[in-house]
Design a protein around this motif. Structure first.
Motif, PDB file in Angstrom:
ATOM      1  N   SER A   4       0.748  -1.045   0.170  1.00  0.00           N
ATOM      2  CA  SER A   4      -0.066   0.100   0.092  1.00  0.00           C
ATOM      3  C   SER A   4       1.023   1.314   0.014  1.00  0.00           C
ATOM      4  CB  SER A   4      -0.803  -0.074   1.314  1.00  0.00           C
ATOM      5  OG  SER A   4      -2.068  -0.946   1.030  1.00  0.00           O
ATOM      6  N   LEU A   5       0.476   2.119  -0.630  1.00  0.00           N
ATOM      7  CA  LEU A   5       0.907   3.504  -0.689  1.00  0.00           C
ATOM      8  C   LEU A   5       0.113   4.325  -0.019  1.00  0.00           C
ATOM      9  CD1 LEU A   5       1.941   3.636  -4.311  1.00  0.00           C
ATOM     10  CD2 LEU A   5       3.381   3.167  -2.664  1.00  0.00           C
ATOM     11  N   ALA A   6       0.814   4.994   1.028  1.00  0.00           N
ATOM     12  CA  ALA A   6      -0.189   6.061   1.965  1.00  0.00           C
ATOM     13  C   ALA A   6       0.053   7.573   1.148  1.00  0.00           C
ATOM     14  CB  ALA A   6       0.612   6.213   3.250  1.00  0.00           C
ATOM     15  N   VAL A  11      -4.808  15.122  -1.458  1.00  0.00           N
ATOM     16  CA  VAL A  11      -5.190  14.574  -2.806  1.00  0.00           C
ATOM     17  C   VAL A  11      -6.545  14.328  -2.656  1.00  0.00           C
ATOM     18  CG1 VAL A  11      -4.512  12.874  -4.547  1.00  0.00           C
ATOM     19  CG2 VAL A  11      -2.683  13.712  -3.224  1.00  0.00           C
ATOM     20  N   THR A  12      -7.365  14.766  -3.674  1.00  0.00           N
ATOM     21  CA  THR A  12      -8.755  14.551  -3.376  1.00  0.00           C
ATOM     22  C   THR A  12      -9.491  14.246  -4.773  1.00  0.00           C
ATOM     23  OG1 THR A  12      -8.989  16.081  -1.551  1.00  0.00           O
ATOM     24  CG2 THR A  12     -11.064  15.426  -2.657  1.00  0.00           C
ATOM     25  N   ILE A  13     -10.307  12.972  -4.671  1.00  0.00           N
ATOM     26  CA  ILE A  13     -10.813  12.570  -6.044  1.00  0.00           C
ATOM     27  C   ILE A  13     -12.136  13.599  -6.453  1.00  0.00           C
ATOM     28  CG2 ILE A  13     -11.874  10.730  -7.340  1.00  0.00           C
ATOM     29  CD1 ILE A  13      -8.638  10.744  -6.991  1.00  0.00           C
ATOM     30  N   LEU A  22      -4.317  11.175 -11.042  1.00  0.00           N
ATOM     31  CA  LEU A  22      -3.678  10.284 -10.054  1.00  0.00           C
ATOM     32  C   LEU A  22      -2.966   9.062 -10.354  1.00  0.00           C
ATOM     33  CD1 LEU A  22      -2.771   9.749  -6.918  1.00  0.00           C
ATOM     34  CD2 LEU A  22      -5.387   8.802  -6.701  1.00  0.00           C
ATOM     35  N   LEU A  23      -3.658   8.491 -11.557  1.00  0.00           N
ATOM     36  CA  LEU A  23      -3.497   7.094 -11.777  1.00  0.00           C
ATOM     37  C   LEU A  23      -2.544   6.857 -12.875  1.00  0.00           C
ATOM     38  CD1 LEU A  23      -7.106   5.483 -11.588  1.00  0.00           C
ATOM     39  CD2 LEU A  23      -5.223   5.017 -10.041  1.00  0.00           C
ATOM     40  N   VAL A  24      -2.344   7.807 -13.783  1.00  0.00           N
ATOM     41  CA  VAL A  24      -1.388   7.825 -15.144  1.00  0.00           C
ATOM     42  C   VAL A  24      -0.057   7.404 -14.428  1.00  0.00           C
ATOM     43  CG1 VAL A  24      -0.219   9.137 -16.651  1.00  0.00           C
ATOM     44  CG2 VAL A  24      -2.655   9.215 -16.642  1.00  0.00           C
ATOM     45  N   ALA A  45     -10.744  12.183   0.015  1.00  0.00           N
ATOM     46  CA  ALA A  45      -9.387  12.383   0.114  1.00  0.00           C
ATOM     47  C   ALA A  45      -8.726  10.898   0.225  1.00  0.00           C
ATOM     48  CB  ALA A  45      -9.086  13.243   1.183  1.00  0.00           C
ATOM     49  N   VAL A  46      -7.637  10.846  -0.891  1.00  0.00           N
ATOM     50  CA  VAL A  46      -6.899   9.529  -0.896  1.00  0.00           C
ATOM     51  C   VAL A  46      -6.275   9.152   0.508  1.00  0.00           C
ATOM     52  CG1 VAL A  46      -5.063   8.313  -2.207  1.00  0.00           C
ATOM     53  CG2 VAL A  46      -6.652   9.963  -3.085  1.00  0.00           C
ATOM     54  N   ILE A  47      -6.438   8.026   1.083  1.00  0.00           N
ATOM     55  CA  ILE A  47      -5.832   7.628   2.179  1.00  0.00           C
ATOM     56  C   ILE A  47      -4.995   6.413   1.999  1.00  0.00           C
ATOM     57  CG2 ILE A  47      -7.510   8.515   3.738  1.00  0.00           C
ATOM     58  CD1 ILE A  47      -8.690   5.826   3.935  1.00  0.00           C
ATOM     59  N   GLY A  48      -4.921   5.736   0.807  1.00  0.00           N
ATOM     60  CA  GLY A  48      -4.026   4.475   0.448  1.00  0.00           C
ATOM     61  C   GLY A  48      -4.280   4.188  -0.941  1.00  0.00           C
ATOM     62  N   ILE A  49      -3.399   3.436  -1.399  1.00  0.00           N
ATOM     63  CA  ILE A  49      -3.510   2.679  -2.778  1.00  0.00           C
ATOM     64  C   ILE A  49      -2.819   1.447  -2.597  1.00  0.00           C
ATOM     65  CG2 ILE A  49      -2.843   2.917  -5.140  1.00  0.00           C
ATOM     66  CD1 ILE A  49      -2.352   5.919  -4.753  1.00  0.00           C
ATOM     67  N   ASN A  50      -3.561   0.551  -3.170  1.00  0.00           N
ATOM     68  CA  ASN A  50      -3.152  -1.109  -3.059  1.00  0.00           C
ATOM     69  C   ASN A  50      -3.385  -1.603  -4.294  1.00  0.00           C
ATOM     70  OD1 ASN A  50      -3.969  -3.911  -2.436  1.00  0.00           O
ATOM     71  ND2 ASN A  50      -2.944  -3.151  -0.719  1.00  0.00           N
ATOM     72  N   THR A  51      -2.218  -2.499  -4.541  1.00  0.00           N
ATOM     73  CA  THR A  51      -2.214  -3.309  -5.838  1.00  0.00           C
ATOM     74  C   THR A  51      -2.928  -4.654  -5.501  1.00  0.00           C
ATOM     75  OG1 THR A  51      -0.448  -2.328  -6.811  1.00  0.00           O
ATOM     76  CG2 THR A  51      -0.982  -4.697  -7.668  1.00  0.00           C
TER      77      THR A  51
END
Length: 134
Positions: A4-6, A11-13, A22-24, A45-51
């Motif tokens: 995960s990336l914090a 950063v708000t969608i 954000l995704l590019v 607001a973005v709180i985390g990204i997970n593959t």
């Protein structure tokens, strides 16, 4: 959740274009399908990204339990789903549409709103929300 990336809450969608921006960089240069989730708080607001899954050139296997486990752990209120098509064509397949419906239904049960599913192609994207498919 180790991958995960914090992200800071700045950063708000707001729409599919802010999601695309954000995704590019996350999907740039990938030669296989990757399915990622972006966990969002109540204000989106973005709180985390997970593959969630890394597949082959033409498909990636995704199951709701792998999608929602990291979202529950990060206390997400909403999620942005995203995956790439290495072919460059961002048109969703029938499997993409079925998965989106399944994840939307699962999210409703858990109280985590699926805001959008963005399919990344070569210099373009497809937003399920923009096409009223959510």
């Amino acid at each position: 959740m180790k991958e995960s990336l914090a992200y800071p809450s700045s950063v708000t969608i707001r729409d599919s274009q802010s999601a695309y921006r954000l995704l590019v960089p996350l999907f740039d240069g990938l030669d296989r399908e990757h399915f990622m989730i972006v966990g969002l708080d109540a204000k989106h607001a973005v709180i985390g990204i997970n593959t969630v899954s890394i597949g082959s050139v033409t498909m990636s296997i995704v199951h709701p339990r792998e999608v929602f486990k990291p979202l529950i752990l990060m206390n997400a209120s909403a999620v942005l789903l995203a995956h790439n098509h290495p072919s460059g064509d961002s048109t969703p397949s029938q499997e993409d549409r079925a998965l989106t419906r399944r994840l939307k239904d699962s999210g409703e049960l858990l109280g985590i709103t699926v805001l959008d599913h963005v399919v990344m192609g070569e210099d373009r994207y497809y937003s399920f929300a923009d096409h009223q498919e959510l």
